[in-house]
Design an enzyme around this catalytic site. Structure first.
Site, PDB file in Angstrom:
ATOM      1  N   GLY A 159     129.821 -60.765 -67.137  1.00  0.00           N
ATOM      2  CA  GLY A 159     129.807 -60.653 -68.580  1.00  0.00           C
ATOM      3  C   GLY A 159     129.532 -61.940 -69.331  1.00  0.00           C
ATOM      4  N   CYS A 160     129.860 -61.910 -70.630  1.00  0.00           N
ATOM      5  CA  CYS A 160     129.489 -62.977 -71.552  1.00  0.00           C
ATOM      6  C   CYS A 160     130.141 -64.316 -71.244  1.00  0.00           C
ATOM      7  CB  CYS A 160     129.845 -62.567 -72.981  1.00  0.00           C
ATOM      8  SG  CYS A 160     128.914 -61.155 -73.602  1.00  0.00           S
ATOM      9  N   SER A 161     131.320 -64.309 -70.656  1.00  0.00           N
ATOM     10  CA  SER A 161     132.028 -65.569 -70.418  1.00  0.00           C
ATOM     11  C   SER A 161     131.525 -66.304 -69.186  1.00  0.00           C
ATOM     12  CB  SER A 161     133.531 -65.297 -70.259  1.00  0.00           C
ATOM     13  OG  SER A 161     133.781 -64.449 -69.145  1.00  0.00           O
ATOM     14  N   ALA A 162     130.645 -65.679 -68.396  1.00  0.00           N
ATOM     15  CA  ALA A 162     130.249 -66.247 -67.107  1.00  0.00           C
ATOM     16  C   ALA A 162     129.438 -67.534 -67.237  1.00  0.00           C
ATOM     17  CB  ALA A 162     129.461 -65.216 -66.302  1.00  0.00           C
ATOM     18  N   PHE A 356     134.108 -65.457 -74.197  1.00  0.00           N
ATOM     19  CA  PHE A 356     134.974 -64.311 -73.920  1.00  0.00           C
ATOM     20  C   PHE A 356     134.197 -63.246 -73.160  1.00  0.00           C
ATOM     21  CE2 PHE A 356     135.678 -66.257 -78.067  1.00  0.00           C
ATOM     22  CZ  PHE A 356     136.922 -66.831 -77.855  1.00  0.00           C
TER      23      PHE A 356
END
Length: 386
Positions: A159-162, A356
């Site tokens: 996801g976006c936090s990666a 996040f």
């Protein structure tokens, strides 16, 4: 005498970004959504509200089909029973488009770092919008002329936090051995998962996600580069009882995304404590690189920490001009921030980066922008948070 800790400080010494050739204006995307669910007045009322308020003007896509007239786009047909692309078809689009887009961003980062590709010791590839084998990491080795013995570390489906997670992992690799040079490459093709919205919640993804790639080289801060981000303390936190707030599942017609509208409120319940832990009691820094997971997330961070508009302008500008690019977004934000600091003639400034993702997960990382790394390390560290 040089501070002995200086050689073990990791820094971002090069950043690259790339976008696909097809531009999507927000009103055009809305018209395609409108054509695909014109019989559902409730969904359309919700769509108008979301598209007006999400903070996006422009996005980019790798899929030329989105340039078709409203109703003619295969991903968003205007009639019941319209055949939309299968997951396997979408994965083939990903396989063909992801490598050149990722390679373009990586070449820019390596060139800016002034490194020969053969000197890269670790390659970390990040993506959650597609999968294939041999993977992106394998093909980039050939495309970029990297060493065949390079250590390859793929981060998939996080996801976006990666993107920020990869930077933190790369930081640890460089700190363990200052001769290591880590290339982080993020590529996300979010638009290939667009599909006719079956619910109000499904509209969130269609309203602000876009396609793009970003890359950075992380090396020792003692490498002699200018305009770098020295990487400080960081950590990750998993928020309990929040696993259902962000869901990303493999469906028959692409990946099915669910984003809860309650996420900005949830951030306010835990983020202050995590930022205080990161800052160790010091005053908040002037620079904020916030992943713009949506307008509401940026609003929540700004309100929580009483930031002025200029401190979140980088995040809002990226969201406005490119949309949410999932894991690739944070490096777009950091690149825009760095370019602005160069333009302003800033010598040094401290900051914090936040991202996040599913879990819910929050990644936090402190950093220091430095123009001239020739200054003694200990003297620069004494001047933090001013």
């Amino acid at each position: 005498m040089k501070d002995p800790n200086y050689a073990n400080t990791a820094a971002i010494i090069g950043i690259g970004t790339s976008i696909p050739p097809y531009r999507l204006e927000q009103n055009e995307v809305f018209h395609r959504i409108e054509a695909s669910c014109k019989k559902d007045s409730d969904v359309m009322r919700w769509a108008r509200r979301i598209f007006r308020q999400c903070g996006v003007d422009t996005r980019y896509t790798c899929e030329p089909d989105f340039q078709e007239e409203a109703g003619s786009c295969r991903y968003l047909p205007d009639h019941d029973g319209g055949i939309v692309p299968t997951t396997s078809e979408r994965m083939e689009v990903y396989r063909k488009a992801s490598v050149p887009l990722a390679a373009q961003a990586a070449r820019e980062a390596i060139a800016e770092a002034k490194l020969d590709p053969s000197s890269i010791t670790h390659l970390m590839t990040v993506s959650c919008t597609g999968q294939f084998l041999p993977g992106l990491d394998t093909l980039l080795v050939k495309e970029l002329g990297l060493s065949l013995r390079i250590n390859r570390i793929p981060l998939i489906f996080q996801g976006c936090s990666a993107g920020l997670k990869a930077i933190q992992l790369a930081k640890g690799i460089v700190e363990s051995c200052p001769s290591h040079n880590v290339l982080v490459v993020c590529v996300e093709l979010c638009t290939i998962h667009f599909q006719p919205p079956a619910s109000r919640e499904a509209l969130f993804g269609a309203s602000f996600f876009g396609d793009g790639a970003s890359a950075c080289v992380i090396s020792s801060a003692a490498s002699g580069h200018e305009h770098i981000f020295e990487l400080g303390k960081g950590h990750s936190v998993l928020i309990p009882e929040s696993e259902d707030e962000m869901l990303w599942k493999v469906g028959d017609h692409g990946f099915d995304l669910y984003l809860s509208p309650a996420i900005p409120k949830l951030l306010k319940t835990f983020l202050r404590e995590e930022v205080e832990l990161l800052s160790e009691g010091r005053a908040l820094p002037p620079l904020w690189a916030v992943h713009p997971g949506g307008r509401g997330i940026v609003d929540a961070v700004q309100e929580m920490f009483q930031l002025d508009d200029s401190q979140v302008a980088y995040s809002r500008n990226i969201l406005k001009n490119f949309g949410n690019l999932s894991s690739a977004t944070i490096l777009f934000v950091l690149k825009e921030m760095r370019n602005n600091l160069i333009e302003r003639g800033t010598e040094q400034a401290d900051g914090v980066s936040l991202a996040f993702g599913p879990g819910l997960t929050a990644e936090l990382l402190s950093f220091t922008y430095v123009h001239n790394v020739k200054k003694p390390y200990s003297a620069r560290r004494d001047a933090t948070y001013v």
